[in-house]
Every structure is written in structure tokens, then in C-alpha cells.
Design a protein around this motif. Structure first.
Motif, PDB file in Angstrom:
ATOM      1  N   SER A  17      11.742  55.929  16.114  1.00  0.00           N
ATOM      2  CA  SER A  17      12.606  55.351  17.151  1.00  0.00           C
ATOM      3  C   SER A  17      13.812  54.717  16.481  1.00  0.00           C
ATOM      4  O   SER A  17      13.685  54.085  15.421  1.00  0.00           O
ATOM      5  CB  SER A  17      11.855  54.295  17.967  1.00  0.00           C
ATOM      6  OG  SER A  17      12.697  53.700  18.931  1.00  0.00           O
TER       7      SER A  17
ATOM      8  N   LYS B 164      16.547  53.275  22.857  1.00  0.00           N
ATOM      9  CA  LYS B 164      16.689  54.626  22.313  1.00  0.00           C
ATOM     10  C   LYS B 164      15.450  55.492  22.544  1.00  0.00           C
ATOM     11  O   LYS B 164      15.414  56.640  22.093  1.00  0.00           O
ATOM     12  CB  LYS B 164      16.966  54.563  20.803  1.00  0.00           C
ATOM     13  CG  LYS B 164      18.221  53.774  20.439  1.00  0.00           C
ATOM     14  CD  LYS B 164      19.482  54.449  20.938  1.00  0.00           C
ATOM     15  CE  LYS B 164      20.729  53.701  20.451  1.00  0.00           C
ATOM     16  NZ  LYS B 164      21.974  54.362  20.909  1.00  0.00           N
TER      17      LYS B 164
ATOM     18  N   GLY C 148      12.186  51.869  23.666  1.00  0.00           N
ATOM     19  CA  GLY C 148      12.341  52.050  22.225  1.00  0.00           C
ATOM     20  C   GLY C 148      11.646  50.958  21.402  1.00  0.00           C
ATOM     21  O   GLY C 148      11.167  49.958  21.947  1.00  0.00           O
TER      22      GLY C 148
ATOM     23  N   SER D 284      11.197  56.404  22.338  1.00  0.00           N
ATOM     24  CA  SER D 284      10.231  56.476  21.228  1.00  0.00           C
ATOM     25  C   SER D 284       9.666  57.886  21.116  1.00  0.00           C
ATOM     26  O   SER D 284       9.555  58.617  22.112  1.00  0.00           O
ATOM     27  CB  SER D 284       9.085  55.488  21.432  1.00  0.00           C
ATOM     28  OG  SER D 284       9.576  54.167  21.541  1.00  0.00           O
TER      29      SER D 284
END
Length: 499
Positions: free
Chosen positions: A478, A483, A433, A485
Motif C-alpha cells: 500500500s 491509496k 490504505g 491496499s
């Protein structure tokens, strides 16, 4: 011989005949013939009277001298009477001729004035035609309006060209209609530093200030256009209210040109900033391998003198790595600089086929990290330079591979989504992320999220440049670290010249 009264010359019939003869002579004869006519009249009367005396009067009467006296008196009386009558008639005739001449002069003057008025009206019509043609050629619409209150007004006149500007004919254009179309209003000229309300108030108070304002409007068919309003304000002498006389002019094309110019200036400033940063970073990036090479050359010399072969081999390996890094840096810089100048012609390309080719080139790295790649079947056709776009897609996928992290089930998803009329292509991963503060920065030159990562930080800069050269745009989404991208980009589905 019969007798005749002594006053026979005074008989009414005789005098009437003389008067009629005198009037007819004065009216019908020219000026030079009037005096001979009078002499003839008097002479004829005298001859006739003498004949009467000789042939009709008795001798005794004639011997007394009475007929001769009557004759003389008659001659004098008739001469005076006829002279008076002739002069009176002549005077009246002169007055009539004078009046007739005056009437003729007046008629000629009226005719001349009518001709001049007709010429003036014709010239006015020609000027009006030229004025209207000039206004039409300038794309302007003249108007006259009377202000009823702060925002309410009534058009006394407005040109028919308002139909092409707004979609509404002149007969339907009211203050309510006009105000409902306005999206924004920007005073210009001497009023450019004021708000619309302030500019309106000032020009209402000081009529020497020209009203200038650009209106951003929405037309009847939903289009947006720019209309320049220029007018002078003053008081109407008849109603005593405030009125404006001015023109509307469509400046949509000029505004679009200004927007393009501002965009180009912004891009140029951005490019200049990038070049400055590029020069600074380049010097720094090139110094690092040069320092490495120079440092290990010194160590190699020492190892060579000491005959320390194992250490010498390590030094030479570090020197080789520094040279390779410098070569890679130079190659990528040349590649970046060539984008937009040296390119193959655009062609219709299947994005799915191009992604498959990019995945094939990176298959070794994908297999090594055990990454599952999901490629959508409904990717569109685009117009692009095959070589350049393949390079961009390869860099995007490679970026996801490098920043996958320690994800136990690494995945890369390639697909599309719709946003209005735009088709957005995305490359999604479940890697480490990117924090929102780095969303713009990562597309810069020599930018890397981690100093330990491979490469020199030019991959995404190359991708951005290639996408923009094709007329598209690219960005990243993001939610932050851990998390994943989502790299999104647009690419035209028709040749760039048509965009």
C-alpha cells in the motif's frame, strides 16, 4: 740294466705330474683326506725311487750312496713342494668358499630386503587405497597447489571428485576457474573474525595457523553449493615458493541444515515474543469486558433498588455486550491456537470456487456497502485444508470491507500475478490504505488500525497463521492513506510434504 741319471727324480714331467696330483687332491678331496693323500704320495715316490735304484742303477754307483742321497733329497723336496702347493690351494679354496658364502649371504640379504620392500610397497598401496576410500567416504577432494601471487595459484594435484563438486574435471581446474566460481568466502575457526583477505595474509605469514574457509560457489550447471576448504601452508623446498596441501569438502547439506535450524530458532524466538505479547494483551483485552460487566452490575443493583427499569435494561444490555465480546475473544483465541494442530487433510481445491464461497458468506455486508467484487477466472488449483483456507480468504475479504472507508465507488478485485516461478494471489481494494510503517504490524495479535473499527484485531493474525501453516507467505502492499491496499499471498500447488 740301463742307467738312469742321478737327478732322474727332478725330471720336469715327473714334477709336473706330482704337482697336478697334489692340486687335484687338494681341490677334490675333503679336508680329512688331504693328509693321508700326502703320505700316500710321498710313500709311492719313495717306493718307486727304491725300485729304480735296485733295478736300473749300476752297483758301483749304488755303492757310492749317490742314488740314496738323491732319493732322500727328492723325498724331502717333494714333501715340501706338495705341502706348500696343498696349503696354497687349500687357502685359495677357503677364500673362494668364504667369498661364495659372502655372496650367498649378500644374495639372501638382498632377497630379504626385496621381500621387505615388496611388503612395504604393498602396505603403502593398501594404506593409499584406504586413504582414498576414507577421503571418498567423507566426500573430500585432496589437492596440492603452489601460490604464484596473492590470488593466482596452480594445482599440482587435485582429486577427481572436484568434478561432482564444481562440474569441472580436474584437468580443467585452474585458479582462474576456481576464483570465477566463488560467490562469497567466509573464514572459519580461528580466522572467523577476519575478512578473507586478512585471513589469507595471516596464514601466508604464519604457517602454524590452519587455513579454514567456507566458499559459496556457483557450479557449472548454475547450482549454488558450499565448499569447505581446510589446508596447511608451507614453503616448497624445491621451488622455494609457498604451497598448500589440503582438502575440499562439500558441506551444502550441512549449510542447508544450519539455515533451517537458524530459521527455526528465529521462528521460535518470534513465537516466544508473540506469546509474551499475547499473554500481556490477552490479560488487557479480557480485563476490559470484565470491568464493563462488573461496573454495570453495580449500576444495575442501584437501578434495581431505585426501580429505574429503563436504565436497568440499558445496564443489562451493556453487560450482555461485554459478555459477548469476551466470548468472541475466547473463541478467536481458541481458533488461533488450534491452527496447525487440528486440521482436515489437504486436498486439491479451486481457488476461484473457494473465493466464491467466501464472497457468498459475506454477501450481506458486500451488498449493504454497495461493493463491486471482481473475481478472476484463471485462479489456480492449490492443495489446502478447505475449512482453514476458506476462513483465511473470508477474513481477507472482510478486512477490505471493514476498511473501505467512505469510498464512493468501493471495489474489491481478486486475481493473480506471476513473479518468477511463484504465483501470487491478491485481494485488492480501494479503501483507506495502510501507511508503510504498519505493513508488518497489522499481522500481529490484537492489532487494529483504528480503535473505532469492529473486531478485536485478530483477523489478519489468523490469516497469516493459516497461510504459513500451508507453507505459504503473506504481505501487504500500500502506498499509504487513501491509496487502497493489496494483500498478497502464495500457496503451494502440491501437497505440503513435497515442498
Amino acid at each position: 740294466m740301463s742307467s738312469l741319471p742321478a737327478d732322474g727324480y727332478w725330471l720336469p714331467n715327473f714334477q709336473i705330474s706330482l704337482i697336478i696330483a697334489a692340486i687335484l687332491g687338494a681341490l677334490l678331496l675333503p679336508v680329512r683326506a688331504i693328509l693321508p693323500f700326502m703320505i700316500f704320495q710321498i710313500t709311492s715316490v719313495g717306493i718307486w725311487g727304491h725300485w729304480l735304484d735296485v733295478n736300473y742303477y749300476d752297483s758301483p754307483l749304488l755303492s757310492t750312496g749317490m742314488p740314496v742321497a738323491v732319493f732322500d733329497r727328492t723325498i724331502y723336496t717333494l714333501a715340501v713342494q706338495e705341502s706348500i702347493i696343498v696349503f696354497i690351494v687349500r687357502y685359495l679354496r677357503m677364500q673362494m668358499e668364504k667369498s661364495l658364502r659372502l655372496q650367498q649371504v649378500t644374495i639372501k640379504q638382498q632377497q630379504a630386503e626385496a621381500a621387505e620392500r615388496q611388503q612395504a610397497e604393498l602396505a603403502l598401496q593398501q594404506l593409499d587405497t584406504m586413504y582414498r576410500r576414507a577421503i571418498d567416504a567423507a566426500g573430500a577432494v585432496p589437492y596440492v597447489l603452489r601460490h604464484n601471487s596473492k590470488y593466482a595459484f596452480a594445482f599440482s594435484f587435485i582429486g577427481e571428485g572436484i568434478l561432482s563438486m564444481t562440474g569441472y574435471p580436474a584437468s580443467e581446474m585452474t585458479s582462474e576457474r576456481w576464483n570465477s566460481q566463488i560467490l562469497d568466502a567466509y573464514p572459519r575457526g580461528k580466522l572467523s573474525h577476519l575478512t578473507y583477505e586478512e585471513a589469507n595474509r595471516i596464514t601466508n605469514e604464519d604457517h602454524s595457523i590452519l587455513w579454514e574457509c567456507d566458499f559459496h560457489i556457483r557450479t557449472r550447471d548454475g547450482q549454488t553449493r558450499w565448499i569447505a576448504d581446510t589446508s596447511v601452508k608451507g614453503f616448497d623446498e624445491q621451488s622455494g615458493g609457498l604451497m598448500s596441501i589440503g582438502i575440499y569438502q562439500d558441506i551444502t547439506e550441512r549449510k542447508r541444515a544450519e539455515e533451517i535450524r537458524e530459521k527455526l530458532i528465529g521462528e521460535l524466538e518470534q513465537r516466544n515474543a508473540e506469546l509474551e505479547r499475547f499473554a500481556y494483551t490477552l490479560s488487557h483485552e479480557l480485563k476490559s469486558p470484565l470491568i464493563t460487566i462488573k461496573g454495570f452490575l453495580g449500576l444495575s443493583r442501584k437501578d434495581l433498588l431505585d426501580k429505574n427499569v429503563p436504565r436497568l435494561e440499558k445496564d443489562l444490555q451493556r453487560i450482555s455486550e461485554g459478555a459477548d465480546k469476551m466470548q468472541r475473544l475466547i473463541n478467536e483465541l481458541l481458533e488461533l491456537l488450534s491452527i496447525g494442530r487440528v486440521a482436515d487433510p489437504s486436498e486439491k481445491i479451486s481457488l476461484r470456487a473457494l473465493f466464491e464461497e467466501a464472497v457468498g458468506l459475506l454477501q450481506e455486508q458486500i451488498t449493504k456497502q454497495g461493493i463491486a467484487v471482481h473475481l478472476s477466472d484463471d485462479l489456480p488449483l492449490v492443495y489446502a485444508d478447505h475449512k482453514r483456507l476458506l476462513e483465511a480468504l473470508q477474513n481477507l475479504i472482510e478486512n477490505s470491507i471493514h476498511y473501505m472507508g467512505s469510498q464512493p465507488e468501493p471495489q474489491i478485485e481478486i486475481g493473480k500475478r506471476q513473479s518468477g516461478t511463484d504465483t501470487i494471489i491478491y485481494v485488492k481494494d480501494n479503501g483507506i490504505g495502510i501507511e508503510p510503517r504498519f505493513h508488518e504490524k497489522i499481522f500481529g495479535l490484537f492489532e487494529k488500525l483504528s480503535a473505532e473499527s469492529e473486531g478485536i484485531g485478530m483477523g489478519l493474525a489468523l490469516v497469516k497463521r493459516i497461510i504459513e501453516v500451508h507453507g505459504g507467505r503473506i504481505w501487504v502492499e500500500s502506498e499509504g492513506l487513501g491509496k487502497g491496499s493489496l494483500f498478497c499471498f502464495t500457496i503451494p500447488d502440491r501437497p505440503k510434504a513435497d515442498n
